[in-house]
Design a protein around this motif. Structure first.
Motif, PDB file in Angstrom:
ATOM      1  N   GLN A   1       0.835  -1.198   0.000  1.00 32.26           N
ATOM      2  CA  GLN A   1       0.000   0.000   0.000  1.00 32.26           C
ATOM      3  C   GLN A   1       0.876   1.256   0.000  1.00 32.26           C
ATOM      4  OE1 GLN A   1      -3.515  -0.109   0.243  1.00 32.26           O
ATOM      5  NE2 GLN A   1      -3.597   2.106   0.062  1.00 32.26           N
ATOM      6  N   THR A   2       0.331   2.340  -0.577  1.00 31.62           N
ATOM      7  CA  THR A   2       0.965   3.656  -0.465  1.00 31.62           C
ATOM      8  C   THR A   2       0.140   4.543   0.456  1.00 31.62           C
ATOM      9  OG1 THR A   2      -0.219   4.438  -2.440  1.00 31.62           O
ATOM     10  CG2 THR A   2       1.996   3.519  -2.758  1.00 31.62           C
ATOM     11  N   PHE A   3       0.817   5.539   1.077  1.00 29.72           N
ATOM     12  CA  PHE A   3       0.185   6.361   2.098  1.00 29.72           C
ATOM     13  C   PHE A   3       0.615   7.815   1.948  1.00 29.72           C
ATOM     14  CE2 PHE A   3       1.064   2.152   3.784  1.00 29.72           C
ATOM     15  CZ  PHE A   3      -0.118   1.778   4.421  1.00 29.72           C
TER      16      PHE A   3
ATOM     17  N   ALA B   1       4.443   3.795   7.022  1.00 32.98           N
ATOM     18  CA  ALA B   1       3.026   4.088   6.808  1.00 32.98           C
ATOM     19  C   ALA B   1       2.761   5.523   7.228  1.00 32.98           C
ATOM     20  CB  ALA B   1       2.145   3.125   7.596  1.00 32.98           C
TER      21      ALA B   1
ATOM     22  N   HIS C   1      -3.170   8.285   6.075  1.00 36.23           N
ATOM     23  CA  HIS C   1      -4.195   8.033   5.058  1.00 36.23           C
ATOM     24  C   HIS C   1      -3.672   7.101   3.960  1.00 36.23           C
ATOM     25  CE1 HIS C   1      -6.730  11.138   6.793  1.00 36.23           C
ATOM     26  NE2 HIS C   1      -5.660  11.911   6.851  1.00 36.23           N
ATOM     27  N   ARG C   2      -4.496   6.128   3.580  1.00 40.89           N
ATOM     28  CA  ARG C   2      -4.160   5.255   2.464  1.00 40.89           C
ATOM     29  C   ARG C   2      -4.360   6.014   1.156  1.00 40.89           C
ATOM     30  NH1 ARG C   2      -5.045  -0.728   3.535  1.00 40.89           N
ATOM     31  NH2 ARG C   2      -4.980  -0.896   5.813  1.00 40.89           N
TER      32      ARG C   2
ATOM     33  N   PRO D   1      -3.399   1.030  -3.389  1.00 42.04           N
ATOM     34  CA  PRO D   1      -2.598  -0.184  -3.325  1.00 42.04           C
ATOM     35  C   PRO D   1      -1.563  -0.205  -4.454  1.00 42.04           C
ATOM     36  CG  PRO D   1      -4.778  -0.658  -4.188  1.00 42.04           C
ATOM     37  CD  PRO D   1      -4.809   0.770  -3.754  1.00 42.04           C
TER      38      PRO D   1
END
Length: 263
Positions: A191-193, A225, A228-229, A232
């Motif tokens: 995931q990226t944040f 992390a 906030h997401r 993906p």
């Protein structure tokens, strides 16, 4: 970071010294003025001037006898800090990203300094149409005769040196480009944040407006992390990383997305 202590003589040495001070303060959370004097090898007066400049840039806070880092959500978004951090890795990533650009394409750049490093190279593959909300990239690209430049306007943010807000979102949503290059503040192997919801919305809109989605991430941002997401990794067509990325992390990343390692 090199252990060489920059002298106080030139603008270049001042910038290197201030970056060394920033790195030390951020890694420890705080430092006394005396510690910074010993670290830098310059006078108390010079350190105080350096610290005052870093305070003006919004990177640190000064208190009696010492300096503390701003909260991570502040300095990680600060354009001055991002411009100096991991510049060599970003330059190598940008050089690899240029392989994804061909003359005649339409390109969308976010307000990351990784995308700015790519903007510096785009003159090599003109003609192009380039859209961006990043003032730094606009200032660079406006000088290129064979670039049709689209300014994504909105509410100007001095922290990010870019245009944000509803007007920016609406402008991005009206675009359909060949490729978008984006970066973000943190990622893990799935995931990226990003720490700011307003930035997340802008980057998501950019991804939705592009046929090819390229993520530019130096290794300092990995296995981290933020609040906030963003998206993906499987949403991206290509992830470009620098050669400092851990081999085991690379193996995991390749299970999610196509990965290119910049030389």
């Amino acid at each position: 970071m090199s252990s060489e202590k920059p002298t106080s003589g030139s603008a270049h040495s001042r910038d290197r010294r201030q970056q060394m001070l920033v790195d030390t303060i951020f890694s420890k959370g705080s430092a006394s003025i005396l510690e910074l004097v010993r670290l830098s090898g310059v006078s108390h007066m010079t350190v105080h001037r350096d610290v005052d400049e870093l305070v003006r840039k919004g990177l640190v806070r000064k208190y009696r006898g010492g300096v503390s880092a701003m909260p991570s959500t502040v300095f990680e978004s600060n354009a001055e800090y991002r411009m100096q951090a991991h510049a060599e890795a970003k330059a190598s990533i940008a050089r690899r990203a240029l392989d994804e650009v061909e003359p005649g394409m339409s390109v969308l750049l976010d307000d990351s300094t990784s995308a700015l490093a790519l903007a510096k190279l785009l003159g090599e593959v003109t003609p192009l149409t380039v859209a961006t909300n990043y003032l730094g990239a606009l200032d660079l690209l406006k000088q290129l005769d064979e670039v049709r430049l689209i300014c994504i306007g909105g509410d100007y943010s001095s922290t990010h040196d870019s245009f944000l807000g509803m007007q920016s979102l609406e402008a991005i949503e009206r675009l359909s480009v060949d490729v978008a290059f984006v970066s973000t503040s943190a990622m893990n192997t799935e995931q990226t944040f990003h720490q700011e919801p307003e930035i997340v919305m802008i980057k998501r809109a950019m991804l939705a407006s592009a046929r090819q989605k390229v993520l530019l991430m130096d290794s300092s941002k990995m296995s981290r992390a933020a609040l906030h997401r963003l998206a993906p990794l499987s949403d991206f067509d290509l992830l470009i990383v620098d050669a400092g990325t851990d081999r085991h992390v690379l193996d995991e990343l390749r299970n999610r997305v196509k990965v290119a390692v910049a030389d």
